[in-house]
Design a protein around this motif. Structure first.
Motif, PDB file in Angstrom:
ATOM      1  N   PHE A  37     -49.523   2.676 -10.236  1.00 37.50           N
ATOM      2  CA  PHE A  37     -49.415   1.229 -10.060  1.00 37.50           C
ATOM      3  C   PHE A  37     -48.039   0.953  -9.474  1.00 37.50           C
ATOM      4  CE2 PHE A  37     -52.457   1.536 -13.602  1.00 37.50           C
ATOM      5  CZ  PHE A  37     -53.506   0.805 -13.062  1.00 37.50           C
ATOM      6  N   ILE A  38     -47.996   0.401  -8.272  1.00 33.52           N
ATOM      7  CA  ILE A  38     -46.734   0.214  -7.563  1.00 33.52           C
ATOM      8  C   ILE A  38     -46.579  -1.265  -7.233  1.00 33.52           C
ATOM      9  CG2 ILE A  38     -45.414   0.831  -5.511  1.00 33.52           C
ATOM     10  CD1 ILE A  38     -47.123   3.431  -5.431  1.00 33.52           C
ATOM     11  N   SER A  39     -45.413  -1.813  -7.579  1.00 31.06           N
ATOM     12  CA  SER A  39     -45.169  -3.232  -7.357  1.00 31.06           C
ATOM     13  C   SER A  39     -43.683  -3.480  -7.157  1.00 31.06           C
ATOM     14  CB  SER A  39     -45.649  -4.021  -8.579  1.00 31.06           C
ATOM     15  OG  SER A  39     -45.336  -5.397  -8.439  1.00 31.06           O
ATOM     16  N   PRO A  40     -43.344  -4.519  -6.383  1.00 34.49           N
ATOM     17  CA  PRO A  40     -41.933  -4.922  -6.311  1.00 34.49           C
ATOM     18  C   PRO A  40     -41.509  -5.620  -7.603  1.00 34.49           C
ATOM     19  CG  PRO A  40     -43.284  -6.373  -4.986  1.00 34.49           C
ATOM     20  CD  PRO A  40     -44.179  -5.276  -5.467  1.00 34.49           C
ATOM     21  N   LEU A 111     -49.581  -3.812  -6.090  1.00 38.46           N
ATOM     22  CA  LEU A 111     -49.862  -5.158  -6.559  1.00 38.46           C
ATOM     23  C   LEU A 111     -48.620  -6.033  -6.506  1.00 38.46           C
ATOM     24  CD1 LEU A 111     -50.191  -5.227 -10.416  1.00 38.46           C
ATOM     25  CD2 LEU A 111     -49.678  -3.133  -9.232  1.00 38.46           C
ATOM     26  N   GLY A 112     -48.865  -7.323  -6.270  1.00 36.63           N
ATOM     27  CA  GLY A 112     -47.769  -8.276  -6.205  1.00 36.63           C
ATOM     28  C   GLY A 112     -48.307  -9.691  -6.148  1.00 36.63           C
ATOM     29  N   GLU A 134     -55.095  -2.798  -2.763  1.00 34.64           N
ATOM     30  CA  GLU A 134     -54.026  -3.789  -2.647  1.00 34.64           C
ATOM     31  C   GLU A 134     -54.467  -5.034  -3.400  1.00 34.64           C
ATOM     32  OE1 GLU A 134     -52.901  -4.280   1.455  1.00 34.64           O
ATOM     33  OE2 GLU A 134     -52.622  -2.133   1.719  1.00 34.64           O
ATOM     34  N   TRP A 135     -53.721  -5.351  -4.461  1.00 33.11           N
ATOM     35  CA  TRP A 135     -54.061  -6.489  -5.305  1.00 33.11           C
ATOM     36  C   TRP A 135     -53.038  -7.606  -5.106  1.00 33.11           C
ATOM     37  CZ3 TRP A 135     -54.841  -3.718 -10.686  1.00 33.11           C
ATOM     38  CH2 TRP A 135     -55.943  -2.859 -10.605  1.00 33.11           C
TER      39      TRP A 135
END
Length: 178
Positions: A37-40, A111-112, A134-135
């Motif tokens: 899970f990758i997010s800024p 996600l972002g 891409e969420w």
């Protein structure tokens, strides 16, 4: 829901240890699927991993929450956390994306709050995955954490459905209709 947070935050099985679901933290070859899970926004990736841990049941799914280096992280104050929920989310380890090996994960979720772009957020190694989701989440107005949790919960359910479909395809064999 008690305290106003979404039901996924509760453990699905009655366990005396409130942090029992966190024993499944981690990823690796012992799992059928490994999700990054990758997010800024660091709390979003941690929320997604916590939600997966609470929803996966006995499925063998590993996961890791990561933050894209150099982008603004989301303040915990935005969601007005309750102590019990904050403890669960805080227990999820946040990784630096550069510390994770893309080859360890078969599924990547970016996600972002704005429409995330895997091409912009990820290096070529990460963006090359065949299973990238891409969420784009709706902005949470005034700390409306329940709306964010509910949206993440729905997306996690879709991800689990995706894994079930993959399992069915593997069980039936290639070219066979189940």
């Amino acid at each position: 829901a008690r305290g106003g947070f979404a039901p996924w935050c509760r453990l699905v099985s009655p366990m005396p240890n409130a942090f029992g679901c966190l024993s499944d933290l981690g990823y690796g070859p012992q799992y059928t699927h490994n999700v990054a899970f990758i997010s800024p926004a660091s709390h979003l990736s941690k929320i997604a991993e916590c939600c997966l841990l609470a929803s996966k049941g006995k499925r063998k799914i590993g996961s890791a929450a990561a933050c894209v280096e150099g982008l603004v992280t989301l303040s915990a104050d935005v969601f007005l956390w309750e102590p019990e929920l904050d403890a669960r989310i805080s227990a999820v380890e946040l990784h630096e994306l550069e510390d994770l090996d893309p080859e360890d994960f078969d599924t990547v979720v970016v996600l972002g709050f704005q429409a995330p772009s895997a091409a912009e957020a990820l290096t070529a190694d990460w963006a090359a995955h065949s299973n990238i989701f891409e969420w784009a989440l709706a902005e949470a107005e005034g700390g409306a954490r329940d709306a964010v949790f509910s949206e993440v919960e729905k997306k996690i359910a879709s991800l689990l459905d995706h894994f079930e479909q993959l399992a069915m395809k593997r069980a039936c064999g290639q070219g066979v209709s189940c």
